[in-house]
Each structure stands twice: as structure tokens, then as C-alpha cells.
Write a protein that holds these residues in place. Sequence first.
Motif, PDB file in Angstrom:
ATOM      1  N   ALA A   1     -14.557 -36.475 -27.255  1.00  0.00           N
ATOM      2  CA  ALA A   1     -14.044 -37.704 -27.861  1.00  0.00           C
ATOM      3  C   ALA A   1     -12.586 -37.921 -27.483  1.00  0.00           C
ATOM      4  CB  ALA A   1     -14.185 -37.653 -29.376  1.00  0.00           C
ATOM      5  N   LEU A   2     -12.243 -39.158 -27.186  1.00  0.00           N
ATOM      6  CA  LEU A   2     -10.879 -39.524 -26.817  1.00  0.00           C
ATOM      7  C   LEU A   2     -10.218 -40.224 -27.993  1.00  0.00           C
ATOM      8  CD1 LEU A   2      -8.588 -39.949 -24.712  1.00  0.00           C
ATOM      9  CD2 LEU A   2      -9.739 -42.105 -24.086  1.00  0.00           C
ATOM     10  N   ALA A   3      -9.046 -39.744 -28.406  1.00  0.00           N
ATOM     11  CA  ALA A   3      -8.293 -40.352 -29.508  1.00  0.00           C
ATOM     12  C   ALA A   3      -7.072 -41.062 -28.940  1.00  0.00           C
ATOM     13  CB  ALA A   3      -7.866 -39.288 -30.513  1.00  0.00           C
ATOM     14  N   VAL A   4      -6.922 -42.332 -29.295  1.00  0.00           N
ATOM     15  CA  VAL A   4      -5.800 -43.142 -28.821  1.00  0.00           C
ATOM     16  C   VAL A   4      -5.071 -43.709 -30.027  1.00  0.00           C
ATOM     17  CG1 VAL A   4      -5.082 -45.124 -27.438  1.00  0.00           C
ATOM     18  CG2 VAL A   4      -7.086 -43.765 -26.742  1.00  0.00           C
ATOM     19  N   ARG A   5      -3.797 -43.372 -30.161  1.00  0.00           N
ATOM     20  CA  ARG A   5      -3.018 -43.911 -31.282  1.00  0.00           C
ATOM     21  C   ARG A   5      -2.763 -45.395 -31.043  1.00  0.00           C
ATOM     22  NH1 ARG A   5       2.022 -45.064 -32.991  1.00  0.00           N
ATOM     23  NH2 ARG A   5       2.546 -44.569 -35.161  1.00  0.00           N
ATOM     24  N   ALA A   6      -3.173 -46.222 -31.998  1.00  0.00           N
ATOM     25  CA  ALA A   6      -2.993 -47.672 -31.858  1.00  0.00           C
ATOM     26  C   ALA A   6      -3.063 -48.330 -33.231  1.00  0.00           C
ATOM     27  CB  ALA A   6      -4.062 -48.270 -30.943  1.00  0.00           C
ATOM     28  N   ASP A   7      -2.130 -49.221 -33.471  1.00  0.00           N
ATOM     29  CA  ASP A   7      -2.137 -50.077 -34.658  1.00  0.00           C
ATOM     30  C   ASP A   7      -2.764 -51.398 -34.232  1.00  0.00           C
ATOM     31  OD1 ASP A   7      -1.566 -51.892 -36.682  1.00  0.00           O
ATOM     32  OD2 ASP A   7       0.455 -51.125 -37.042  1.00  0.00           O
ATOM     33  N   VAL A   8      -3.936 -51.737 -34.750  1.00  0.00           N
ATOM     34  CA  VAL A   8      -4.644 -52.924 -34.273  1.00  0.00           C
ATOM     35  C   VAL A   8      -3.905 -54.213 -34.606  1.00  0.00           C
ATOM     36  CG1 VAL A   8      -6.900 -51.809 -34.337  1.00  0.00           C
ATOM     37  CG2 VAL A   8      -6.091 -53.093 -36.361  1.00  0.00           C
ATOM     38  N   GLY A   9      -2.953 -54.139 -35.532  1.00  0.00           N
ATOM     39  CA  GLY A   9      -2.164 -55.314 -35.858  1.00  0.00           C
ATOM     40  C   GLY A   9      -1.050 -55.589 -34.864  1.00  0.00           C
ATOM     41  N   ARG A  10      -0.866 -54.688 -33.908  1.00  0.00           N
ATOM     42  CA  ARG A  10       0.180 -54.840 -32.891  1.00  0.00           C
ATOM     43  C   ARG A  10      -0.489 -55.068 -31.542  1.00  0.00           C
ATOM     44  NH1 ARG A  10       5.254 -52.865 -33.987  1.00  0.00           N
ATOM     45  NH2 ARG A  10       5.441 -52.215 -31.799  1.00  0.00           N
ATOM     46  N   LEU A  11      -0.274 -56.245 -30.973  1.00  0.00           N
ATOM     47  CA  LEU A  11      -0.974 -56.593 -29.745  1.00  0.00           C
ATOM     48  C   LEU A  11      -0.582 -55.691 -28.584  1.00  0.00           C
ATOM     49  CD1 LEU A  11      -1.168 -60.491 -29.833  1.00  0.00           C
ATOM     50  CD2 LEU A  11      -2.543 -58.760 -30.999  1.00  0.00           C
ATOM     51  N   ALA A  12       0.655 -55.205 -28.574  1.00  0.00           N
ATOM     52  CA  ALA A  12       1.071 -54.291 -27.507  1.00  0.00           C
ATOM     53  C   ALA A  12       0.258 -53.006 -27.563  1.00  0.00           C
ATOM     54  CB  ALA A  12       2.559 -53.989 -27.614  1.00  0.00           C
ATOM     55  N   ASP A  13      -0.045 -52.536 -28.766  1.00  0.00           N
ATOM     56  CA  ASP A  13      -0.872 -51.339 -28.914  1.00  0.00           C
ATOM     57  C   ASP A  13      -2.288 -51.592 -28.394  1.00  0.00           C
ATOM     58  OD1 ASP A  13       1.347 -50.271 -30.140  1.00  0.00           O
ATOM     59  OD2 ASP A  13       0.302 -49.636 -31.960  1.00  0.00           O
ATOM     60  N   LEU A  14      -2.825 -52.776 -28.676  1.00  0.00           N
ATOM     61  CA  LEU A  14      -4.165 -53.102 -28.178  1.00  0.00           C
ATOM     62  C   LEU A  14      -4.176 -53.194 -26.653  1.00  0.00           C
ATOM     63  CD1 LEU A  14      -5.366 -55.770 -30.767  1.00  0.00           C
ATOM     64  CD2 LEU A  14      -6.116 -53.392 -30.574  1.00  0.00           C
ATOM     65  N   ASP A  15      -3.139 -53.780 -26.087  1.00  0.00           N
ATOM     66  CA  ASP A  15      -3.060 -53.852 -24.620  1.00  0.00           C
ATOM     67  C   ASP A  15      -3.080 -52.457 -24.009  1.00  0.00           C
ATOM     68  OD1 ASP A  15      -2.984 -56.632 -24.498  1.00  0.00           O
ATOM     69  OD2 ASP A  15      -0.794 -56.713 -24.587  1.00  0.00           O
ATOM     70  N   ALA A  16      -2.302 -51.550 -24.606  1.00  0.00           N
ATOM     71  CA  ALA A  16      -2.247 -50.179 -24.085  1.00  0.00           C
ATOM     72  C   ALA A  16      -3.592 -49.477 -24.268  1.00  0.00           C
ATOM     73  CB  ALA A  16      -1.140 -49.399 -24.796  1.00  0.00           C
ATOM     74  N   LEU A  17      -4.238 -49.701 -25.405  1.00  0.00           N
ATOM     75  CA  LEU A  17      -5.548 -49.098 -25.673  1.00  0.00           C
ATOM     76  C   LEU A  17      -6.559 -49.518 -24.613  1.00  0.00           C
ATOM     77  CD1 LEU A  17      -7.858 -47.815 -27.385  1.00  0.00           C
ATOM     78  CD2 LEU A  17      -7.912 -49.978 -28.675  1.00  0.00           C
ATOM     79  N   PHE A  18      -6.663 -50.804 -24.366  1.00  0.00           N
ATOM     80  CA  PHE A  18      -7.699 -51.262 -23.447  1.00  0.00           C
ATOM     81  C   PHE A  18      -7.355 -50.976 -21.992  1.00  0.00           C
ATOM     82  CE2 PHE A  18      -8.791 -53.741 -27.270  1.00  0.00           C
ATOM     83  CZ  PHE A  18     -10.072 -53.233 -27.430  1.00  0.00           C
ATOM     84  N   ALA A  19      -6.083 -50.826 -21.703  1.00  0.00           N
ATOM     85  CA  ALA A  19      -5.711 -50.360 -20.367  1.00  0.00           C
ATOM     86  C   ALA A  19      -6.193 -48.930 -20.156  1.00  0.00           C
ATOM     87  CB  ALA A  19      -4.201 -50.450 -20.181  1.00  0.00           C
ATOM     88  N   THR A  20      -6.086 -48.103 -21.194  1.00  0.00           N
ATOM     89  CA  THR A  20      -6.579 -46.723 -21.116  1.00  0.00           C
ATOM     90  C   THR A  20      -8.092 -46.688 -20.950  1.00  0.00           C
ATOM     91  OG1 THR A  20      -4.749 -45.884 -22.470  1.00  0.00           O
ATOM     92  CG2 THR A  20      -6.731 -44.534 -22.371  1.00  0.00           C
ATOM     93  N   VAL A  21      -8.790 -47.507 -21.739  1.00  0.00           N
ATOM     94  CA  VAL A  21     -10.250 -47.543 -21.639  1.00  0.00           C
ATOM     95  C   VAL A  21     -10.678 -48.033 -20.257  1.00  0.00           C
ATOM     96  CG1 VAL A  21     -12.352 -48.570 -22.572  1.00  0.00           C
ATOM     97  CG2 VAL A  21     -10.524 -47.879 -24.121  1.00  0.00           C
ATOM     98  N   GLN A  22     -10.007 -49.060 -19.755  1.00  0.00           N
ATOM     99  CA  GLN A  22     -10.326 -49.583 -18.430  1.00  0.00           C
ATOM    100  C   GLN A  22     -10.144 -48.510 -17.361  1.00  0.00           C
ATOM    101  OE1 GLN A  22     -11.151 -53.011 -17.008  1.00  0.00           O
ATOM    102  NE2 GLN A  22     -11.628 -51.452 -15.495  1.00  0.00           N
ATOM    103  N   ALA A  23      -9.034 -47.788 -17.447  1.00  0.00           N
ATOM    104  CA  ALA A  23      -8.736 -46.783 -16.430  1.00  0.00           C
ATOM    105  C   ALA A  23      -9.715 -45.617 -16.472  1.00  0.00           C
ATOM    106  CB  ALA A  23      -7.307 -46.275 -16.614  1.00  0.00           C
ATOM    107  N   GLN A  24     -10.135 -45.207 -17.666  1.00  0.00           N
ATOM    108  CA  GLN A  24     -10.967 -44.007 -17.784  1.00  0.00           C
ATOM    109  C   GLN A  24     -12.467 -44.287 -17.746  1.00  0.00           C
ATOM    110  OE1 GLN A  24      -9.951 -40.824 -20.336  1.00  0.00           O
ATOM    111  NE2 GLN A  24      -7.813 -41.402 -20.581  1.00  0.00           N
TER     112      GLN A  24
END
Length: 257
Positions: A54-77
Motif C-alpha cells: 500500500a502507498l500512503a501519500v500525505r494530502a489535504d483534499v481541501g488544498r488543490l496543490a496537495d491534490l495536484d501532487a497526489l495525482f502526479a504521484t499516481v500518474q507516475a507510478q
Amino acid sequence: MQKLAGKIALVTGGNSGIGLATAQLFAQEGAQVIITGRDQATLDSAAQTIGAGALAVRADVGRLADLDALFATVQAQFGRIDVLFVNAGIFMGASLEASTEALFDETFDVNVKGAFFTIQKAGSLLLEGASVVINASTLIHAGMPGAALYAASKAAVRQLARNLANELAPRGIRVNAISPGYTRTAIVGRAGYDSDQVEGFYAHTSGEVPLRRPARPEEIAKAVLFLASDDASYVVGEELLVDGGYANVGAAGVLRG
């Protein structure tokens, strides 16, 4: 046969409660699981509990910058998302008089803004056959003192499920909502209540539920799995109530009656 074999599944707020129970079940059913949360320590612990890489990614869903970083990680992996459980949410009980603008903003930033933009930013990763499940609440069918902001935010995400289901169905993406009833998780304690108050809350609310007890997170997870899997391949725009009968035949049903 595993219901999610080979699937990529993202669970927001997957570090505790319903989210963690669902992430564990998804992993047991063969999915590669990604979880998010705002606290790194609980994320790390949850990832160990889930296991299966399981992959854990720290992200506050209320912060769009955090969501951008999250989905960039998912896209890359992983390059795609097959199952998206939009689960991250908060509950902070307050009366009408005690509610503040800050409480309003935080509740809607996480519960509504976070849900909407999680789905929007996941959009390019959701391929044909993907399933999106949004966590609403049985409280959208009843009234509870001190829960106006929470219930309003959950009614909003129920409407997101209806409208986005219509919008995304032509792409072969199913969107549905799950509405848990009173469930024994840490969310009540995080709202600022001590242990005696928490137990008093569950004792009181259990009297309104035909099954006379709160749900276990694992019971909600099984319903999420149904909506996420091919077992629900012709289910779109639905709300699945998992509340021990509360909304239809319990206190809420009597009030609606």
C-alpha cells in the motif's frame, strides 16, 4: 476469485475509520491500494496495517496543490485509477449559535470542495470501467441538533454523485454514493468529545437504529466494495444506505413518515 484483482484503488482519508477498513478490504480483494490523509504518522501506521505494498501519500483534499501532487504521484507510478473512494471528511458538531465562519469554511472545504476537486483532478486517470464511490451520510435524510453544517455538506456530495454520474457515464465511469449510518470510528472523538461523551453519543443514537447498535467500519467497507466492483456494473447514480435501518424504518423514517 478476488473482486479487485489487478485494480488500482485510491482511498482518500484512508488512514482511519471507514477509509482504513475499506482500504484493507480492497487490498484483500487484490487491489493495489493508495491512501491519503493529513497526518503522516497515522498514514504510515495504516499502510503497515493494510500491507500488500500500500502507498500512503500525505494530502489535504481541501488544498488543490496537495491534490495536484497526489495525482502526479499516481500518474507516475500507476498511470490510471480503477477505483476511487472519495471518503475524506470531517465532522465538527456545533449548534447554530456556536457555528463560526471558520467552521463553515473548514467543513465545506474538506467535505465538498475536497470531494469535487478530487474527482475532477482524478478525471484523466479514470478510464472506461472505473468506479467512483462518494461517502455521504444517512444524516442527509434526517435532522440532528448540532449537525447542520455536516449534514448540509454531505447532502451536497450526494448531489455531486447524481450529477457526475450523468456526466461521466458516457465515458463508462460509474459514480455512486454510500451513506453510512452511525459508525463506531474516531470521527466523533476528533470532534472534541471525551470518552464518556462518545459512549453516551453511541448509546443514545443506537436507540434510534432498528438494529440497536452502531455499524462497524468493516460493514460499511463491504458495501463500498460492492459499488466499486463489477458486481455493481449496472449501478449508476445510486445512494446505498448502510445504516441499520435508521433512515427508512428507524427514527428518521418515523420523522419522514
